[in-house]
Design a protein around this motif. Sequence first.
Motif, mmCIF file in Angstrom:
data_model
loop_
_atom_site.group_PDB
_atom_site.id
_atom_site.type_symbol
_atom_site.label_atom_id
_atom_site.label_comp_id
_atom_site.label_asym_id
_atom_site.label_seq_id
_atom_site.Cartn_x
_atom_site.Cartn_y
_atom_site.Cartn_z
ATOM 1 N N SER A 196 32.458 33.772 41.777
ATOM 2 C CA SER A 196 32.534 35.159 42.243
ATOM 3 C C SER A 196 33.648 35.371 43.256
ATOM 4 O O SER A 196 34.183 36.479 43.377
ATOM 5 N N ILE A 197 34.022 34.331 43.989
ATOM 6 C CA ILE A 197 34.989 34.480 45.078
ATOM 7 C C ILE A 197 36.375 34.921 44.584
ATOM 8 O O ILE A 197 36.952 35.878 45.117
ATOM 9 N N PRO A 198 36.982 34.265 43.555
ATOM 10 C CA PRO A 198 38.322 34.720 43.114
ATOM 11 C C PRO A 198 38.345 36.159 42.615
ATOM 12 O O PRO A 198 39.315 36.888 42.872
ATOM 13 N N TYR A 199 37.293 36.582 41.910
ATOM 14 C CA TYR A 199 37.253 37.954 41.390
ATOM 15 C C TYR A 199 37.211 38.965 42.525
ATOM 16 O O TYR A 199 37.875 39.998 42.474
ATOM 17 N N CYS A 200 36.443 38.679 43.564
ATOM 18 C CA CYS A 200 36.385 39.572 44.729
ATOM 19 C C CYS A 200 37.736 39.652 45.439
ATOM 20 O O CYS A 200 38.149 40.716 45.897
ATOM 21 N N ILE A 201 38.427 38.519 45.518
ATOM 22 C CA ILE A 201 39.747 38.504 46.149
ATOM 23 C C ILE A 201 40.727 39.372 45.362
ATOM 24 O O ILE A 201 41.506 40.151 45.940
ATOM 25 N N GLU A 202 40.694 39.269 44.041
ATOM 26 C CA GLU A 202 41.600 40.055 43.207
ATOM 27 C C GLU A 202 41.350 41.548 43.367
ATOM 28 O O GLU A 202 42.298 42.336 43.552
ATOM 29 N N GLN A 203 40.084 41.967 43.310
ATOM 30 C CA GLN A 203 39.763 43.388 43.438
ATOM 31 C C GLN A 203 40.115 43.916 44.831
ATOM 32 O O GLN A 203 40.548 45.063 44.977
ATOM 33 N N SER A 204 39.926 43.108 45.844
ATOM 34 C CA SER A 204 40.291 43.514 47.208
ATOM 35 C C SER A 204 41.799 43.707 47.328
ATOM 36 O O SER A 204 42.272 44.633 48.002
ATOM 37 N N TYR A 205 42.555 42.843 46.683
ATOM 38 C CA TYR A 205 44.015 42.966 46.728
ATOM 39 C C TYR A 205 44.483 44.283 46.119
ATOM 40 O O TYR A 205 45.375 44.945 46.652
ATOM 41 N N TYR A 206 43.865 44.670 44.993
ATOM 42 C CA TYR A 206 44.283 45.898 44.317
ATOM 43 C C TYR A 206 44.168 47.111 45.227
ATOM 44 O O TYR A 206 45.073 47.943 45.318
ATOM 45 N N VAL A 207 43.040 47.230 45.919
ATOM 46 C CA VAL A 207 42.779 48.433 46.711
ATOM 47 C C VAL A 207 43.434 48.367 48.088
ATOM 48 O O VAL A 207 44.037 49.338 48.558
ATOM 49 N N LEU A 208 43.355 47.223 48.746
ATOM 50 C CA LEU A 208 43.805 47.124 50.140
ATOM 51 C C LEU A 208 45.306 46.943 50.265
ATOM 52 O O LEU A 208 45.926 47.464 51.197
ATOM 53 N N PHE A 209 45.919 46.201 49.331
ATOM 54 C CA PHE A 209 47.331 45.855 49.496
ATOM 55 C C PHE A 209 48.234 46.394 48.397
ATOM 56 O O PHE A 209 49.452 46.329 48.513
ATOM 57 N N ASN A 210 47.632 46.915 47.326
ATOM 58 C CA ASN A 210 48.472 47.365 46.204
ATOM 59 C C ASN A 210 48.235 48.818 45.843
ATOM 60 O O ASN A 210 48.680 49.279 44.793
ATOM 61 N N GLY A 211 47.506 49.563 46.674
ATOM 62 C CA GLY A 211 47.277 50.972 46.429
ATOM 63 C C GLY A 211 46.575 51.260 45.127
ATOM 64 O O GLY A 211 46.803 52.296 44.512
ATOM 65 N N ASN A 212 45.739 50.309 44.683
ATOM 66 C CA ASN A 212 44.993 50.442 43.420
ATOM 67 C C ASN A 212 45.920 50.551 42.204
ATOM 68 O O ASN A 212 45.535 51.058 41.148
ATOM 69 N N ASP A 213 47.167 50.059 42.351
ATOM 70 C CA ASP A 213 48.122 50.065 41.241
ATOM 71 C C ASP A 213 47.907 48.803 40.409
ATOM 72 O O ASP A 213 48.064 47.686 40.912
ATOM 73 N N ARG A 214 47.562 48.991 39.130
ATOM 74 C CA ARG A 214 47.225 47.858 38.274
ATOM 75 C C ARG A 214 48.445 47.248 37.583
ATOM 76 O O ARG A 214 48.311 46.335 36.792
ATOM 77 N N LYS A 215 49.607 47.768 37.844
ATOM 78 C CA LYS A 215 50.809 47.169 37.277
ATOM 79 C C LYS A 215 51.072 45.849 37.980
ATOM 80 O O LYS A 215 51.172 45.782 39.201
ATOM 81 N N GLN A 216 51.226 44.771 37.182
ATOM 82 C CA GLN A 216 51.230 43.428 37.746
ATOM 83 C C GLN A 216 52.508 42.682 37.421
ATOM 84 O O GLN A 216 53.139 42.914 36.395
ATOM 85 N N THR A 217 52.860 41.753 38.304
ATOM 86 C CA THR A 217 53.922 40.813 37.991
ATOM 87 C C THR A 217 53.359 39.738 37.065
ATOM 88 O O THR A 217 52.150 39.634 36.859
ATOM 89 N N SER A 218 54.248 38.943 36.511
ATOM 90 C CA SER A 218 53.820 37.920 35.550
ATOM 91 C C SER A 218 52.919 36.876 36.207
ATOM 92 O O SER A 218 51.916 36.454 35.630
ATOM 93 N N VAL A 219 53.269 36.480 37.412
ATOM 94 C CA VAL A 219 52.479 35.459 38.106
ATOM 95 C C VAL A 219 51.103 36.008 38.464
ATOM 96 O O VAL A 219 50.086 35.334 38.286
ATOM 97 N N PHE A 220 51.089 37.250 38.956
ATOM 98 C CA PHE A 220 49.789 37.813 39.334
ATOM 99 C C PHE A 220 48.940 38.129 38.108
ATOM 100 O O PHE A 220 47.712 38.085 38.182
ATOM 101 N N PHE A 221 49.569 38.428 36.981
ATOM 102 C CA PHE A 221 48.802 38.640 35.758
ATOM 103 C C PHE A 221 48.121 37.357 35.317
ATOM 104 O O PHE A 221 46.988 37.375 34.817
ATOM 105 N N LEU A 222 48.789 36.230 35.510
ATOM 106 C CA LEU A 222 48.169 34.935 35.217
ATOM 107 C C LEU A 222 46.968 34.697 36.140
ATOM 108 O O LEU A 222 45.928 34.197 35.706
ATOM 109 N N PHE A 223 47.119 35.080 37.406
ATOM 110 C CA PHE A 223 45.994 34.976 38.340
ATOM 111 C C PHE A 223 44.850 35.904 37.918
ATOM 112 O O PHE A 223 43.670 35.535 38.002
#
Length: 334
Positions: free
Chosen positions: A244-271
Amino acid sequence: MDEFDFISHKLMIFAGILMYIFGSIGNILNICVFTKWCRSKNKSKSSFPCGASNSSLYLLGSSISNLIVIIYPLLTRILLDGYELDTTERNEFLICKLRYFILHTFDLTSLACICLATFDRYLISSREVRLRKLITTRRRTQSIILILVVLFGIHSIPMLKYYRVSKAGYCTIVSITYSYYYLYTFQIVLHGIIPIIFLSVFGLLTLRQLRIISKRKNRYGLNNSDKQLSRMLLLLSLAIVLSSIPYCIEQSYYVLFNGNDRKQTSVFFLFHVTCSILFYANPVSSFYVYYISTRNFRVQVHQILFARRNTDYVVFYQIKPMATATQSVRESLV
């Protein structure tokens, strides 16, 4: 498409298809075993855990919820991340609205059932009578599971309204206020903090009770089957906490640091693909955790898969010699 994108898509396809097949088979077997445990009234020590009807009901509810999560949300995740299915306004309801409604309703139901099954094991293994009296009846347990499904379903209804397709072709929440509520309530609190703390605390307390019972030669009426079931839930709780921990980290990143923008770089898409695989590992791996950790569960699975039904032939060959012998006696008397 660069190398990271190629690896991400192939990883989602191969891992996703394997998880879909083995997860569906495993949860169907879970449902068969726990249904058998729930319906059995005369539970022998060798086959059924004594006093495990409540835990079996919770695990049955969890397995049904897991199967629903695998059949639809996991399948659409494979299509989106693996085969790059286009998300448009035509399939917005199926891919965005309905998918996330089903995912969060039944995934939370599954987590809640596992938490309640762990708490039930703690009560059964407790040395204090007042705690054992808190164990609910079978009918109340069924009512609790039904209430959980209804409550989580009602709580997920706003997703049908706020999930839309963005201009970039991603499913996103159009309301900024609800996006923060979704992050903190669904992802961090309900998917992260509460299950992790609850399963960690009561899992450790149950483990402590089992060690005390083992040292005192089991004076509290807990047999080996109950211990196996408790250990099974402990291993499953550990798997849920870690995945559960990695999934929570990913969702937190989207809202807190990426403005809920789902457009991803290649490395982050792998993550993202890795987090998705770990997230769906919870509903997929439950059967295999049960099978590896619990002997009684293995016995029940073998009985379901390898049961032989040749009783008609045995009866036929037993009756035929008896009939022949009776006829010969009559002939000798005549």
